[in-house]
Design a protein around this motif. Structure first.
Motif, PDB file in Angstrom:
ATOM      1  N   ILE A  72       7.681  -4.129  -3.589  1.00  0.00           N
ATOM      2  CA  ILE A  72       6.786  -2.966  -3.550  1.00  0.00           C
ATOM      3  C   ILE A  72       5.996  -2.874  -4.852  1.00  0.00           C
ATOM      4  O   ILE A  72       4.773  -2.648  -4.854  1.00  0.00           O
ATOM      5  CB  ILE A  72       7.593  -1.667  -3.320  1.00  0.00           C
ATOM      6  CG1 ILE A  72       8.220  -1.665  -1.928  1.00  0.00           C
ATOM      7  CG2 ILE A  72       6.703  -0.439  -3.502  1.00  0.00           C
ATOM      8  CD1 ILE A  72       9.173  -0.507  -1.687  1.00  0.00           C
ATOM      9  N   GLU A  75       3.252  -5.577  -4.970  1.00  0.00           N
ATOM     10  CA  GLU A  75       2.116  -5.282  -4.097  1.00  0.00           C
ATOM     11  C   GLU A  75       1.269  -4.141  -4.654  1.00  0.00           C
ATOM     12  O   GLU A  75       0.037  -4.139  -4.519  1.00  0.00           O
ATOM     13  CB  GLU A  75       2.609  -4.940  -2.685  1.00  0.00           C
ATOM     14  CG  GLU A  75       3.292  -6.085  -1.956  1.00  0.00           C
ATOM     15  CD  GLU A  75       2.366  -7.273  -1.737  1.00  0.00           C
ATOM     16  OE1 GLU A  75       1.124  -7.116  -1.837  1.00  0.00           O
ATOM     17  OE2 GLU A  75       2.874  -8.375  -1.475  1.00  0.00           O
ATOM     18  N   LEU A  76       1.930  -3.160  -5.267  1.00  0.00           N
ATOM     19  CA  LEU A  76       1.183  -2.064  -5.895  1.00  0.00           C
ATOM     20  C   LEU A  76       0.314  -2.591  -7.035  1.00  0.00           C
ATOM     21  O   LEU A  76      -0.863  -2.216  -7.183  1.00  0.00           O
ATOM     22  CB  LEU A  76       2.156  -0.999  -6.426  1.00  0.00           C
ATOM     23  CG  LEU A  76       2.602   0.091  -5.452  1.00  0.00           C
ATOM     24  CD1 LEU A  76       3.715   0.929  -6.073  1.00  0.00           C
ATOM     25  CD2 LEU A  76       1.425   0.989  -5.069  1.00  0.00           C
ATOM     26  N   GLU A  77       0.908  -3.455  -7.846  1.00  0.00           N
ATOM     27  CA  GLU A  77       0.176  -4.019  -8.983  1.00  0.00           C
ATOM     28  C   GLU A  77      -1.003  -4.857  -8.499  1.00  0.00           C
ATOM     29  O   GLU A  77      -2.116  -4.792  -9.056  1.00  0.00           O
ATOM     30  CB  GLU A  77       1.133  -4.873  -9.823  1.00  0.00           C
ATOM     31  CG  GLU A  77       0.565  -5.306 -11.162  1.00  0.00           C
ATOM     32  CD  GLU A  77       0.283  -4.132 -12.079  1.00  0.00           C
ATOM     33  OE1 GLU A  77      -0.685  -4.222 -12.861  1.00  0.00           O
ATOM     34  OE2 GLU A  77       1.010  -3.110 -11.992  1.00  0.00           O
ATOM     35  N   LYS A  80      -3.842  -2.642  -7.308  1.00  0.00           N
ATOM     36  CA  LYS A  80      -4.578  -2.060  -8.435  1.00  0.00           C
ATOM     37  C   LYS A  80      -5.521  -3.081  -9.052  1.00  0.00           C
ATOM     38  O   LYS A  80      -6.653  -2.762  -9.436  1.00  0.00           O
ATOM     39  CB  LYS A  80      -3.589  -1.541  -9.489  1.00  0.00           C
ATOM     40  CG  LYS A  80      -2.808  -0.314  -9.050  1.00  0.00           C
ATOM     41  CD  LYS A  80      -1.770   0.078 -10.097  1.00  0.00           C
ATOM     42  CE  LYS A  80      -0.942   1.277  -9.624  1.00  0.00           C
ATOM     43  NZ  LYS A  80       0.121   1.630 -10.595  1.00  0.00           N
ATOM     44  N   ASP A  86      -6.916   3.584  -3.152  1.00  0.00           N
ATOM     45  CA  ASP A  86      -5.603   4.230  -3.024  1.00  0.00           C
ATOM     46  C   ASP A  86      -4.554   3.141  -2.790  1.00  0.00           C
ATOM     47  O   ASP A  86      -4.287   2.759  -1.641  1.00  0.00           O
ATOM     48  CB  ASP A  86      -5.615   5.221  -1.857  1.00  0.00           C
ATOM     49  CG  ASP A  86      -4.326   6.045  -1.796  1.00  0.00           C
ATOM     50  OD1 ASP A  86      -3.418   5.791  -2.629  1.00  0.00           O
ATOM     51  OD2 ASP A  86      -4.218   6.936  -0.930  1.00  0.00           O
ATOM     52  N   PRO A  87      -3.984   2.608  -3.868  1.00  0.00           N
ATOM     53  CA  PRO A  87      -3.034   1.486  -3.734  1.00  0.00           C
ATOM     54  C   PRO A  87      -1.872   1.780  -2.780  1.00  0.00           C
ATOM     55  O   PRO A  87      -1.393   0.885  -2.085  1.00  0.00           O
ATOM     56  CB  PRO A  87      -2.530   1.281  -5.163  1.00  0.00           C
ATOM     57  CG  PRO A  87      -3.615   1.828  -6.028  1.00  0.00           C
ATOM     58  CD  PRO A  87      -4.192   2.983  -5.269  1.00  0.00           C
ATOM     59  N   GLU A  88      -1.431   3.046  -2.745  1.00  0.00           N
ATOM     60  CA  GLU A  88      -0.290   3.397  -1.884  1.00  0.00           C
ATOM     61  C   GLU A  88      -0.600   3.184  -0.402  1.00  0.00           C
ATOM     62  O   GLU A  88       0.299   2.956   0.398  1.00  0.00           O
ATOM     63  CB  GLU A  88       0.123   4.857  -2.119  1.00  0.00           C
ATOM     64  CG  GLU A  88       0.873   5.101  -3.419  1.00  0.00           C
ATOM     65  CD  GLU A  88       2.288   4.537  -3.396  1.00  0.00           C
ATOM     66  OE1 GLU A  88       2.766   4.172  -2.299  1.00  0.00           O
ATOM     67  OE2 GLU A  88       2.906   4.440  -4.466  1.00  0.00           O
ATOM     68  N   SER A  90      -2.538   0.815   0.748  1.00  0.00           N
ATOM     69  CA  SER A  90      -2.851  -0.595   0.995  1.00  0.00           C
ATOM     70  C   SER A  90      -1.918  -1.149   2.067  1.00  0.00           C
ATOM     71  O   SER A  90      -0.719  -0.866   2.062  1.00  0.00           O
ATOM     72  CB  SER A  90      -2.686  -1.382  -0.308  1.00  0.00           C
ATOM     73  OG  SER A  90      -2.492  -2.735  -0.067  1.00  0.00           O
ATOM     74  N   VAL A  93       1.178  -2.859   0.675  1.00  0.00           N
ATOM     75  CA  VAL A  93       2.133  -1.920   0.075  1.00  0.00           C
ATOM     76  C   VAL A  93       2.884  -1.158   1.169  1.00  0.00           C
ATOM     77  O   VAL A  93       4.105  -0.979   1.106  1.00  0.00           O
ATOM     78  CB  VAL A  93       1.417  -0.933  -0.868  1.00  0.00           C
ATOM     79  CG1 VAL A  93       2.389   0.154  -1.344  1.00  0.00           C
ATOM     80  CG2 VAL A  93       0.829  -1.672  -2.063  1.00  0.00           C
ATOM     81  N   ARG A  97       6.882  -1.131   1.847  1.00  0.00           N
ATOM     82  CA  ARG A  97       7.665   0.111   1.887  1.00  0.00           C
ATOM     83  C   ARG A  97       8.411   0.249   3.212  1.00  0.00           C
ATOM     84  O   ARG A  97       9.539   0.744   3.253  1.00  0.00           O
ATOM     85  CB  ARG A  97       6.756   1.323   1.677  1.00  0.00           C
ATOM     86  CG  ARG A  97       6.374   1.544   0.247  1.00  0.00           C
ATOM     87  CD  ARG A  97       5.986   2.988  -0.025  1.00  0.00           C
ATOM     88  NE  ARG A  97       5.544   3.150  -1.390  1.00  0.00           N
ATOM     89  CZ  ARG A  97       6.356   3.260  -2.432  1.00  0.00           C
ATOM     90  NH1 ARG A  97       7.671   3.209  -2.249  1.00  0.00           N
ATOM     91  NH2 ARG A  97       5.874   3.402  -3.650  1.00  0.00           N
TER      92      ARG A  97
END
Length: 348
Positions: A72, A75-77, A80, A86-88, A90, A93, A97
Motif C-alpha cells: 500500500i 503504491e501511494l508513493e 504521488k 488524489d493518491p488514495e 488511485s 492503491v 487496500r
C-alpha cells in the motif's frame, strides 16, 4: 475490542475451567476421570480445536500482513510521483487496500468465533455448575439480564428460571473426598526453590476425608428442623489414621448436635480470634477448629510430619488472610455434602 490472540486465550482458559483441568489436586470421582484424560483434553483444546478454527478461516500470516501494508505504501508513493490528484483513489492503491482488508476481515472472523464460543460456554457453565441462562445481554449493575423463554402465544405464561434443570438434594449423599495437597494451586505456582524453602516434598501428599458415621435425617425434600440439623465433626475415637501406603485419612461424623448448633467452645473461640482476627465470622469457626485439631493430631505422628508444612501454608480469603490450606479443602468437603443444587437436564 480484544485482538484474536487475547480472545483465543480467554476461550482456552474457560475450557480448562469447564473440564476441571485447573484442579489437579482433587483425586476422586469425576475429577479423577478428568485427570486421567487431562493430556488428551489439553491437546484437543490447545491444538486440535484451534487448528480446526484456523483451517476454516485461514491462518493470518503476520509476514503477509506486513507485505501488504508495504505494498500500500509503495503504491501511494508511486501515485504521488505520477502526480495523481488524489493518491488514495488511485486504482492501484485501492486494489492494494482491498487485498489488505480481505486479510484483516479473515482475522476478525476468526476472533468472532473465539468470542462466540466463549460466550456460549460462559452462558451454560458457571463456578462448577452447568446452568441454563437464556439471556440476550449480560446483567449489569443498572439493568437485569433480559431472558428468552419458550412461548406459544399463551395469554399468561409462568416460567421458572430452573425449568430445564433437575434438583439434586445432597442431604443423604456422602462419599470420600480425596485430594493431593501437594498439587494445590497455592503450591503448584511455587518454584522448586520456594518449595524446598517451605519444606514441601516432591512426592504426592494424598489426603482422604471419610465419613465413619452419619445419623439419619429427613428424607425427600423435607427440610430438617433446627434441632435435628446435622453437622460435620471429627470422629473423636480416631480422628486420623494412615493407610499402609502412608496416605493420610481424616475420619468424620455427620450428626445432630445439642441445641441444633455447631458452636465452638468459648476457649476455642478465643484462641481462633487471637490467631485469625477478632472479626472472624462465627460460621467459619467450626471448620477452622477442625483444621486445628487435624494438624495437631498429625503433628504427633511420625508419618504425618511431611504433611504439616503443606497443611499450614496460607490459602488466604478476603476475611481470613492466614487461613491454612487444609481449611480450604475442609470447606469444600462440608459444602459439597450439605448444599442442594440444580443440574441441567441434559447432564443428569
Amino acid at each position: 475490542m480484544p485482538n484474536t490472540a487475547k480472545l483465543r486465550k480467554r476461550l482456552i482458559k474457560k475450557l480448562e475451567e469447564l473440564f476441571q483441568l485447573d484442579q489437579p489436586d482433587l483425586d476422586f470421582g469425576f475429577y479423577r476421570i478428568m485427570q486421567t484424560k487431562a493430556l488428551q483434553i489439553k491437546s484437543f483444546i490447545d491444538k486440535d480445536l484451534l487448528q480446526i478454527i484456523e483451517d476454516a478461516f485461514g491462518q493470518i500470516d503476520e509476514a503477509r500482513k506486513a507485505e501488504l501494508e508495504a505494498n500500500i505504501a509503495r503504491e501511494l508513493e508511486a501515485a504521488k510521483e505520477y502526480g495523481v490528484a488524489d493518491p488514495e483513489q488511485s486504482p492501484k492503491v485501492m486494489e492494494a487496500r482491498a487485498m489488505y482488508e480481505s486479510l484483516r476481515d479473515g482475522a476478525s472472523a476468526e476472533a468472532d468465533v473465539y468470542d462466540h464460543l466463549y460466550r456460549f460456554f460462559e452462558r451454560y457453565y458457571d463456578d462448577g455448575d452447568f446452568v441454563s441462562r437464556r439471556y440476550y445481554a449480560r446483567e449489569s449493575a443498572g439493568k437485569a439480564a433480559p431472558f428468552a423463554i419458550p412461548y406459544n402465544g399463551e395469554e399468561v405464561k409462568l416460567h421458572w428460571a430452573n425449568a430445564d434443570q433437575y434438583y439434586v438434594k445432597t442431604a443423604d449423599y456422602f462419599s470420600n473426598f480425596s485430594f493431593d495437597i501437594s498439587q494445590a494451586a497455592e503450591i503448584r505456582k511455587m518454584s522448586k526453590d520456594v518449595k524446598v524453602l517451605n519444606g514441601i516434598p516432591e512426592t504426592p501428599l494424598k489426603i482422604h476425608f471419610r465419613i465413619i458415621d452419619a445419623s439419619e435425617g429427613e428424607h425427600g425434600n423435607v427440610k430438617e428442623s433446627e434441632d435435628k440439623k446435622r453437622f460435620f465433626v471429627l470422629y473423636e475415637e480416631m480422628p486420623i489414621e494412615f493407610y499402609d501406603s502412608g496416605e493420610l485419612v481424616v475420619n468424620f461424623e455427620y450428626k445432630s448436635l445439642p441445641g441444633g448448633k455447631n458452636d465452638v467452645e468459648p476457649e476455642t473461640e478465643k484462641a481462633l480470634k487471637e490467631k485469625f482476627g477478632k472479626s472472624l465470622n462465627k460460621g467459619d469457626m467450626p471448620n477452622l477448629a477442625i483444621t486445628h485439631k487435624i494438624i495437631e493430631a498429625v503433628s504427633q505422628t511420625e508419618k504425618g510430619k511431611e504433611y504439616l508444612n503443606a497443611m499450614n501454608l496460607y490459602a488466604p480469603t478476603d476475611k481470613i488472610p492466614n487461613r491454612p490450606l487444609l481449611a480450604k479443602y475442609i470447606n469444600q468437603y462440608t459444602a459439597r455434602n450439605t448444599r442442594d443444587y440444580f443440574i441441567h437436564k441434559d447432564l443428569g
